[in-house]
Design a protein around this motif. Sequence first.
Motif, PDB file in Angstrom:
ATOM      1  N   ASN A 171       0.870  -1.176   0.000  1.00 54.34           N
ATOM      2  CA  ASN A 171       0.000   0.000   0.000  1.00 54.34           C
ATOM      3  C   ASN A 171       0.904   1.222   0.000  1.00 54.34           C
ATOM      4  O   ASN A 171       1.717   1.393   0.904  1.00 54.34           O
ATOM      5  CB  ASN A 171      -0.911  -0.021   1.241  1.00 54.34           C
ATOM      6  N   GLU A 172       0.766   2.072  -1.003  1.00 51.80           N
ATOM      7  CA  GLU A 172       1.693   3.191  -1.139  1.00 51.80           C
ATOM      8  C   GLU A 172       1.542   4.221  -0.028  1.00 51.80           C
ATOM      9  O   GLU A 172       2.433   5.046   0.180  1.00 51.80           O
ATOM     10  CB  GLU A 172       1.489   3.867  -2.494  1.00 51.80           C
ATOM     11  N   SER A 173       0.424   4.202   0.690  1.00 53.05           N
ATOM     12  CA  SER A 173       0.216   5.136   1.806  1.00 53.05           C
ATOM     13  C   SER A 173      -0.387   4.368   2.975  1.00 53.05           C
ATOM     14  O   SER A 173      -1.570   4.498   3.270  1.00 53.05           O
ATOM     15  CB  SER A 173      -0.696   6.283   1.390  1.00 53.05           C
ATOM     16  N   PRO A 174       0.393   3.532   3.643  1.00 53.68           N
ATOM     17  CA  PRO A 174      -0.154   2.708   4.721  1.00 53.68           C
ATOM     18  C   PRO A 174      -0.559   3.539   5.935  1.00 53.68           C
ATOM     19  O   PRO A 174      -0.042   4.632   6.170  1.00 53.68           O
ATOM     20  CB  PRO A 174       0.995   1.752   5.061  1.00 53.68           C
ATOM     21  N   VAL A 175      -1.483   2.990   6.693  1.00 46.85           N
ATOM     22  CA  VAL A 175      -1.975   3.601   7.923  1.00 46.85           C
ATOM     23  C   VAL A 175      -1.334   2.881   9.106  1.00 46.85           C
ATOM     24  O   VAL A 175      -1.172   1.661   9.084  1.00 46.85           O
ATOM     25  CB  VAL A 175      -3.515   3.505   7.997  1.00 46.85           C
ATOM     26  N   TYR A 176      -0.977   3.632  10.122  1.00 43.02           N
ATOM     27  CA  TYR A 176      -0.338   3.086  11.313  1.00 43.02           C
ATOM     28  C   TYR A 176      -1.280   3.283  12.494  1.00 43.02           C
ATOM     29  O   TYR A 176      -1.577   4.416  12.873  1.00 43.02           O
ATOM     30  CB  TYR A 176       0.996   3.784  11.552  1.00 43.02           C
ATOM     31  N   VAL A 177      -1.761   2.177  13.068  1.00 48.57           N
ATOM     32  CA  VAL A 177      -2.654   2.203  14.233  1.00 48.57           C
ATOM     33  C   VAL A 177      -1.829   1.823  15.457  1.00 48.57           C
ATOM     34  O   VAL A 177      -1.254   0.733  15.508  1.00 48.57           O
ATOM     35  CB  VAL A 177      -3.841   1.236  14.058  1.00 48.57           C
ATOM     36  N   LEU A 178      -1.761   2.715  16.437  1.00 47.81           N
ATOM     37  CA  LEU A 178      -0.952   2.500  17.639  1.00 47.81           C
ATOM     38  C   LEU A 178      -1.863   2.431  18.851  1.00 47.81           C
ATOM     39  O   LEU A 178      -2.651   3.352  19.097  1.00 47.81           O
ATOM     40  CB  LEU A 178       0.062   3.628  17.805  1.00 47.81           C
ATOM     41  N   LEU A 179      -1.758   1.325  19.604  1.00 49.20           N
ATOM     42  CA  LEU A 179      -2.538   1.130  20.825  1.00 49.20           C
ATOM     43  C   LEU A 179      -1.613   1.253  22.028  1.00 49.20           C
ATOM     44  O   LEU A 179      -0.577   0.581  22.100  1.00 49.20           O
ATOM     45  CB  LEU A 179      -3.213  -0.241  20.820  1.00 49.20           C
ATOM     46  N   ASN A 180      -1.995   2.092  22.970  1.00 46.41           N
ATOM     47  CA  ASN A 180      -1.216   2.267  24.194  1.00 46.41           C
ATOM     48  C   ASN A 180      -1.784   1.338  25.268  1.00 46.41           C
ATOM     49  O   ASN A 180      -2.885   1.570  25.770  1.00 46.41           O
ATOM     50  CB  ASN A 180      -1.277   3.715  24.656  1.00 46.41           C
ATOM     51  N   PRO A 181      -1.059   0.266  25.659  1.00 44.62           N
ATOM     52  CA  PRO A 181      -1.622  -0.698  26.615  1.00 44.62           C
ATOM     53  C   PRO A 181      -1.548  -0.256  28.065  1.00 44.62           C
ATOM     54  O   PRO A 181      -2.141  -0.911  28.928  1.00 44.62           O
ATOM     55  CB  PRO A 181      -0.763  -1.948  26.388  1.00 44.62           C
ATOM     56  N   SER A 182      -0.826   0.816  28.365  1.00 42.39           N
ATOM     57  CA  SER A 182      -0.730   1.270  29.753  1.00 42.39           C
ATOM     58  C   SER A 182      -2.062   1.853  30.204  1.00 42.39           C
ATOM     59  O   SER A 182      -2.769   2.504  29.435  1.00 42.39           O
ATOM     60  CB  SER A 182       0.375   2.313  29.895  1.00 42.39           C
ATOM     61  N   ILE A 183      -2.385   1.621  31.470  1.00 42.71           N
ATOM     62  CA  ILE A 183      -3.670   2.036  32.031  1.00 42.71           C
ATOM     63  C   ILE A 183      -3.541   3.447  32.584  1.00 42.71           C
ATOM     64  O   ILE A 183      -2.661   3.728  33.397  1.00 42.71           O
ATOM     65  CB  ILE A 183      -4.131   1.065  33.125  1.00 42.71           C
ATOM     66  N   ASN A 184      -4.421   4.314  32.152  1.00 46.07           N
ATOM     67  CA  ASN A 184      -4.482   5.692  32.646  1.00 46.07           C
ATOM     68  C   ASN A 184      -5.930   5.984  33.005  1.00 46.07           C
ATOM     69  O   ASN A 184      -6.773   6.196  32.137  1.00 46.07           O
ATOM     70  CB  ASN A 184      -3.970   6.674  31.584  1.00 46.07           C
ATOM     71  N   HIS A 185      -6.217   5.962  34.322  1.00 44.37           N
ATOM     72  CA  HIS A 185      -7.605   6.135  34.764  1.00 44.37           C
ATOM     73  C   HIS A 185      -8.123   7.546  34.500  1.00 44.37           C
ATOM     74  O   HIS A 185      -9.339   7.756  34.443  1.00 44.37           O
ATOM     75  CB  HIS A 185      -7.715   5.816  36.254  1.00 44.37           C
ATOM     76  N   ALA A 186      -7.228   8.521  34.367  1.00 40.29           N
ATOM     77  CA  ALA A 186      -7.674   9.888  34.119  1.00 40.29           C
ATOM     78  C   ALA A 186      -8.010  10.132  32.657  1.00 40.29           C
ATOM     79  O   ALA A 186      -8.643  11.134  32.323  1.00 40.29           O
ATOM     80  CB  ALA A 186      -6.607  10.882  34.569  1.00 40.29           C
ATOM     81  N   GLN A 187      -7.600   9.222  31.775  1.00 45.13           N
ATOM     82  CA  GLN A 187      -7.850   9.396  30.346  1.00 45.13           C
ATOM     83  C   GLN A 187      -9.271   8.969  30.012  1.00 45.13           C
ATOM     84  O   GLN A 187      -9.722   7.897  30.417  1.00 45.13           O
ATOM     85  CB  GLN A 187      -6.854   8.577  29.529  1.00 45.13           C
ATOM     86  N   LYS A 188      -9.974   9.808  29.268  1.00 46.18           N
ATOM     87  CA  LYS A 188     -11.353   9.523  28.895  1.00 46.18           C
ATOM     88  C   LYS A 188     -11.470   8.995  27.468  1.00 46.18           C
ATOM     89  O   LYS A 188     -12.438   8.318  27.144  1.00 46.18           O
ATOM     90  CB  LYS A 188     -12.207  10.791  29.047  1.00 46.18           C
ATOM     91  N   ASP A 189     -10.517   9.329  26.613  1.00 44.08           N
ATOM     92  CA  ASP A 189     -10.565   8.870  25.227  1.00 44.08           C
ATOM     93  C   ASP A 189      -9.921   7.493  25.094  1.00 44.08           C
ATOM     94  O   ASP A 189      -9.208   7.026  25.994  1.00 44.08           O
ATOM     95  CB  ASP A 189      -9.845   9.859  24.313  1.00 44.08           C
ATOM     96  N   LEU A 190     -10.179   6.851  23.975  1.00 50.70           N
ATOM     97  CA  LEU A 190      -9.569   5.553  23.712  1.00 50.70           C
ATOM     98  C   LEU A 190      -8.060   5.710  23.529  1.00 50.70           C
ATOM     99  O   LEU A 190      -7.606   6.664  22.894  1.00 50.70           O
ATOM    100  CB  LEU A 190     -10.183   4.933  22.454  1.00 50.70           C
ATOM    101  N   PRO A 191      -7.268   4.778  24.065  1.00 49.80           N
ATOM    102  CA  PRO A 191      -5.801   4.875  23.923  1.00 49.80           C
ATOM    103  C   PRO A 191      -5.328   4.396  22.555  1.00 49.80           C
ATOM    104  O   PRO A 191      -4.413   3.587  22.444  1.00 49.80           O
ATOM    105  CB  PRO A 191      -5.294   3.979  25.055  1.00 49.80           C
TER     106      PRO A 191
END
Length: 325
Positions: free
Chosen positions: A136-156
């Motif tokens: 794919n000449e323009s690939p997409v990079y999906v990064l998941l942060n597995p660390s737990i942050n209880h103050a974060q409201k959005d998806l990691p």
Amino acid sequence: MASSSSSGLTFKLHPLVIVNISDHYTRVKSQTQPPHLSSNGGDGAAAAASPPPPPPPPRVFGCVIGVQRGRTVEIFNSFELLYDPVTHSLDRSFLEKKQELYKKVFPNFYILGWYSTGSDAQESDMHIHKALMDINESPVYVLLNPSINHAQKDLPVTIYESAIIAIQELHVIDGIPQLIFVRASYTIETVEAERISVDHVAHLKPSDGGSAATQLAAHLTGIHSAIKMLNSRIRVLHHYLLAMQKGEIPCENSLLRQVSSLLRRLPAIESGKFQDDFLMEYNDTLLISYLAMFTNCSSTMNELVDKFNIAYDRQSRRGGRTAFI
């Protein structure tokens, strides 16, 4: 790495991709980091020795597949990849085999990019990114942060775009053109089957066989958090509109139209049809609760009668008395 993208692409991410990445990371972590074994007894020096520091969290890699319709990129699924951390390279034969198998099952899906885990994109990630540009000449990079942050409201989860579509922008560093990752905004897109599956996973019982009270507490905690978040966002919107009315901030017609569209939904809740449907569903729920209570009481009464019958039956054999029922 640039802060935001200006490519104009719209990204839609399905929950199945997030579940697959999380499952992949959990399995790899449980295999590479076995549970700590505590020893009973032994010499005092060994007991007093401090445990070794925990190893760094592992990173997992895989491909994301989906479709692209015009300027809309929709990521439906993913599969794992074999990665060599020493040479920073992928197993191409394994990738081609998996691609061929998925092409038979999902003929309309194409490899849109790849995924990994971590708190932020690393320099070594660019090697994998460039290696997938022949697919794919323009690939997409999906990064998941597995660390737990209880103050974060959005998806990691962070999505980075790539070069040709301005997902990665071309920069000149020391006279040499360089590619850098650029963050892209996305929305969560679901279908009916995914909503049922995610709801089923969310209501799974804990592995230790938690009681009904524990599950109820977790359910009520989730509802409380959702209501609290909704209340906070409504307060922010209310303060913003008050400031706009007082002239403290400039008036934005696009935002006012969105607020007006949201408020038009409220009268539908006060309609007579809604009240009738709500009362009917409420009465049905109460009726089911009463029937369940009566069934429970009848079962308890039958158990009590059986106990009395057993007791009186034993006495009747001795003294000639009849049973209770």
